[in-house]
Each structure stands twice: as C-alpha cells, then as structure tokens.
Write a protein that holds these residues in place. Sequence first.
Motif, PDB file in Angstrom:
ATOM      1  N   LYS A  53       0.761  -1.103  -0.126  1.00 33.71           N
ATOM      2  CA  LYS A  53      -0.094   0.041  -0.098  1.00 33.71           C
ATOM      3  C   LYS A  53       0.800   1.187  -0.126  1.00 33.71           C
ATOM      4  CE  LYS A  53      -3.653  -0.006  -0.234  1.00 33.71           C
ATOM      5  NZ  LYS A  53      -4.713  -0.164  -1.085  1.00 33.71           N
ATOM      6  N   VAL A  83      -4.649  -5.247  -6.441  1.00 28.69           N
ATOM      7  CA  VAL A  83      -6.385  -5.861  -6.715  1.00 28.69           C
ATOM      8  C   VAL A  83      -6.146  -7.176  -6.104  1.00 28.69           C
ATOM      9  CG1 VAL A  83      -7.937  -6.616  -8.153  1.00 28.69           C
ATOM     10  CG2 VAL A  83      -7.268  -4.298  -8.370  1.00 28.69           C
ATOM     11  N   GLU A  86      -5.242  -7.512  -2.126  1.00 29.65           N
ATOM     12  CA  GLU A  86      -6.010  -6.903  -1.232  1.00 29.65           C
ATOM     13  C   GLU A  86      -7.550  -7.597  -1.310  1.00 29.65           C
ATOM     14  OE1 GLU A  86      -6.317  -2.557   0.971  1.00 29.65           O
ATOM     15  OE2 GLU A  86      -6.286  -2.420  -1.147  1.00 29.65           O
ATOM     16  N   ALA A  87      -7.967  -7.966  -2.358  1.00 27.20           N
ATOM     17  CA  ALA A  87      -9.101  -8.482  -2.678  1.00 27.20           C
ATOM     18  C   ALA A  87      -9.287  -9.615  -3.625  1.00 27.20           C
ATOM     19  CB  ALA A  87      -9.970  -7.325  -3.275  1.00 27.20           C
ATOM     20  N   ASP A  88      -8.367 -10.685  -3.068  1.00 29.49           N
ATOM     21  CA  ASP A  88      -8.609 -11.784  -3.770  1.00 29.49           C
ATOM     22  C   ASP A  88      -9.810 -12.629  -3.276  1.00 29.49           C
ATOM     23  OD1 ASP A  88      -7.666 -14.197  -5.360  1.00 29.49           O
ATOM     24  OD2 ASP A  88      -5.923 -14.632  -4.183  1.00 29.49           O
ATOM     25  N   VAL A  89     -10.069 -14.052  -3.631  1.00 34.40           N
ATOM     26  CA  VAL A  89     -11.018 -14.874  -3.217  1.00 34.40           C
ATOM     27  C   VAL A  89     -10.730 -16.021  -2.322  1.00 34.40           C
ATOM     28  CG1 VAL A  89     -12.626 -14.164  -5.151  1.00 34.40           C
ATOM     29  CG2 VAL A  89     -11.037 -16.283  -5.309  1.00 34.40           C
ATOM     30  N   ASP A  90     -11.416 -16.131  -1.181  1.00 32.71           N
ATOM     31  CA  ASP A  90     -11.139 -17.578  -0.368  1.00 32.71           C
ATOM     32  C   ASP A  90     -11.891 -18.652  -1.131  1.00 32.71           C
ATOM     33  OD1 ASP A  90     -14.029 -17.197   0.134  1.00 32.71           O
ATOM     34  OD2 ASP A  90     -13.629 -16.647   2.132  1.00 32.71           O
ATOM     35  N   ASN A  94     -15.469 -15.742  -1.644  1.00 29.28           N
ATOM     36  CA  ASN A  94     -15.684 -14.458  -0.927  1.00 29.28           C
ATOM     37  C   ASN A  94     -14.351 -13.561  -1.051  1.00 29.28           C
ATOM     38  OD1 ASN A  94     -18.245 -15.032   0.263  1.00 29.28           O
ATOM     39  ND2 ASN A  94     -17.145 -16.710   1.802  1.00 29.28           N
ATOM     40  N   ARG A  95     -14.551 -12.475  -1.297  1.00 28.72           N
ATOM     41  CA  ARG A  95     -13.268 -11.334  -1.385  1.00 28.72           C
ATOM     42  C   ARG A  95     -12.496 -11.294  -0.047  1.00 28.72           C
ATOM     43  NH1 ARG A  95     -11.470 -11.133  -6.209  1.00 28.72           N
ATOM     44  NH2 ARG A  95     -13.451 -11.024  -7.885  1.00 28.72           N
ATOM     45  N   LYS A  96     -11.514 -11.387  -0.214  1.00 26.07           N
ATOM     46  CA  LYS A  96     -10.484 -11.325   1.258  1.00 26.07           C
ATOM     47  C   LYS A  96      -8.941 -11.091   0.753  1.00 26.07           C
ATOM     48  CE  LYS A  96     -13.027 -13.220   4.561  1.00 26.07           C
ATOM     49  NZ  LYS A  96     -12.804 -14.731   4.830  1.00 26.07           N
ATOM     50  N   SER A  97      -8.689 -10.088   1.556  1.00 28.53           N
ATOM     51  CA  SER A  97      -6.887  -9.915   1.439  1.00 28.53           C
ATOM     52  C   SER A  97      -6.212 -11.136   1.838  1.00 28.53           C
ATOM     53  CB  SER A  97      -6.611  -8.606   2.249  1.00 28.53           C
ATOM     54  OG  SER A  97      -6.616  -9.060   3.679  1.00 28.53           O
ATOM     55  N   GLU A 100      -6.023 -11.320   5.388  1.00 32.12           N
ATOM     56  CA  GLU A 100      -7.516 -11.928   6.220  1.00 32.12           C
ATOM     57  C   GLU A 100      -7.577 -13.154   6.025  1.00 32.12           C
ATOM     58  OE1 GLU A 100     -10.395  -8.315   6.167  1.00 32.12           O
ATOM     59  OE2 GLU A 100      -9.466  -8.829   4.044  1.00 32.12           O
TER      60      GLU A 100
END
Length: 258
Positions: A53, A83, A86-90, A94-97, A100
């Motif tokens: 970041k 992208v 910070e906003a991958d998928v589990d 579901n979107r997850k960093s 997370e």
Amino acid sequence: MNTHIERLKLNIEPLRQEIMNHKVYSMIKNVDDLKIFMQYHIYAVWDFMSLLKTLQTNLTCTTAPWFPKGNAETRHLINEIVVGEEADVDLDGNRKSHFELYVDAMKQCGADTKQIESFISILKETNDFDLAFTKADIPKEAREFVEFTFQIINSKKEYLQSAIFTFGREDLIPGMFMSIISDIHKNFPNDISIFKYYLERHIEVDGDHHSHLALQMTANLCGENEQFWKEAEEATILSLQKRIKLWDGVFDHLTSKK
C-alpha cells in the motif's frame, strides 16, 4: 531480460537458496508445529501488505482532487498487484485480502491470533510501534523483520520499496514446504485446508503473475541509474537476511518445544 535485474538476481541467489533450503521446514511435522510457524510468518504477511500500500500511495494519486502522477505503466503494475493482494477470493469465493485469508487459516488450525490482533489493535489506536511490539509481546525476530520493512517504507525511496517487495518476498516458498503441507493436509484436511489454499494462491498469483509485474515495476523505478540499482541490491540483501533470521526464530522455537 534487464541486465541490472539479472545481475541483482545472480548476487542474491546464495541467500535465496539459504531461505529455500532452511532447516525450519524439516521441523514442521504436524499441525502443532505449523501453528508456531504461522504465528511468526503472519507478521511478514502483514507488513507485506503495508509495503504494497505504500507503493500504491507513492506511485499513484490516492487523494482528491486527482492529478496524473508518475508513469502510467507503473501505476497499472502496482494497481493490478493491489487488486490481487487486497481483494482476492477465499475457498468459498468471498473477497478477502491475503492477510485476512491467512488469519482465517490460523483460526481454522487453532493457531494463536491474539498477538497479531493485539499488535494491530494497539498500533491502530496509538501509531506507536514500540508500544505495540512490547504490549503484544511480539517475537524478537518478527519485530526485527517488521522494523526493517518500515525502515525501507520510511526511506521514501520507491525504488527500494519496490526492490524488497520484488526480490525479498516473491516466490520464496520451496517445493519441500508445499510437500510437507500436502502430507499434513492428507491427515488433517479440516485443519489446514485454508492454509493449503493460501499457499496455492500465493504460488499461482504472487509467485507467477505478480512477480513479473513487480520485476517490471522495479526496472521502471531504477531505470538506468546505477546508484539506484546498487542501493536496491543492498536493501534486498538485508531483506533476505531478515527473512533468514525470522526462520531461525521459528526453528529455535520449534527446537525448544520438541
């Protein structure tokens, strides 16, 4: 391939091999061993996001009013990486960093997340690293690892931030570790399925596509400036040495436990 990158890769290869063949991997025999590994590794996952970041903030315009900033190709490279990280998928889409996702993996296998959660909570409230490290009782090796990362972040030198992001973090997961995790997963699929998925995503996204983007970003930022490349190599070497010390800390912890 950029000759500066080739030279840097050649000079850091011994340290990379030391990480890839570190004795810590052979100490991870079961879920309990993995928990300890994760309780150290999570700090490298967290400060990786902070480094990412920082690069996005420095290389793109993230405030209003908006103005074009820097090189458009470099903006594209860092934004694409952000992208994915910070906003991958589990596992459920579901979107997850990735941070997370890692915390989810820790909770699934029963690893202690109190330290990292306390550290982040205190840091968020006070912005005092020393206080957060001390009150959360962070392992010395993890603290030193994070401190070095923020030393580079605070240098305000984008080419150094990009260098340790590119060469000090990507594709450092050896095949041996993946084999160990696969073996544990066979016996305890309900305990480490998220962690196994995290590693697979790391190799698929970070270690392949993102590493190419990061290489180009570093090449763009260092350009033909020999001093930049020299500093980038020095920072990368220090970053890899900090990773080795982090793994040494895990090894010592596991050794004392056994």
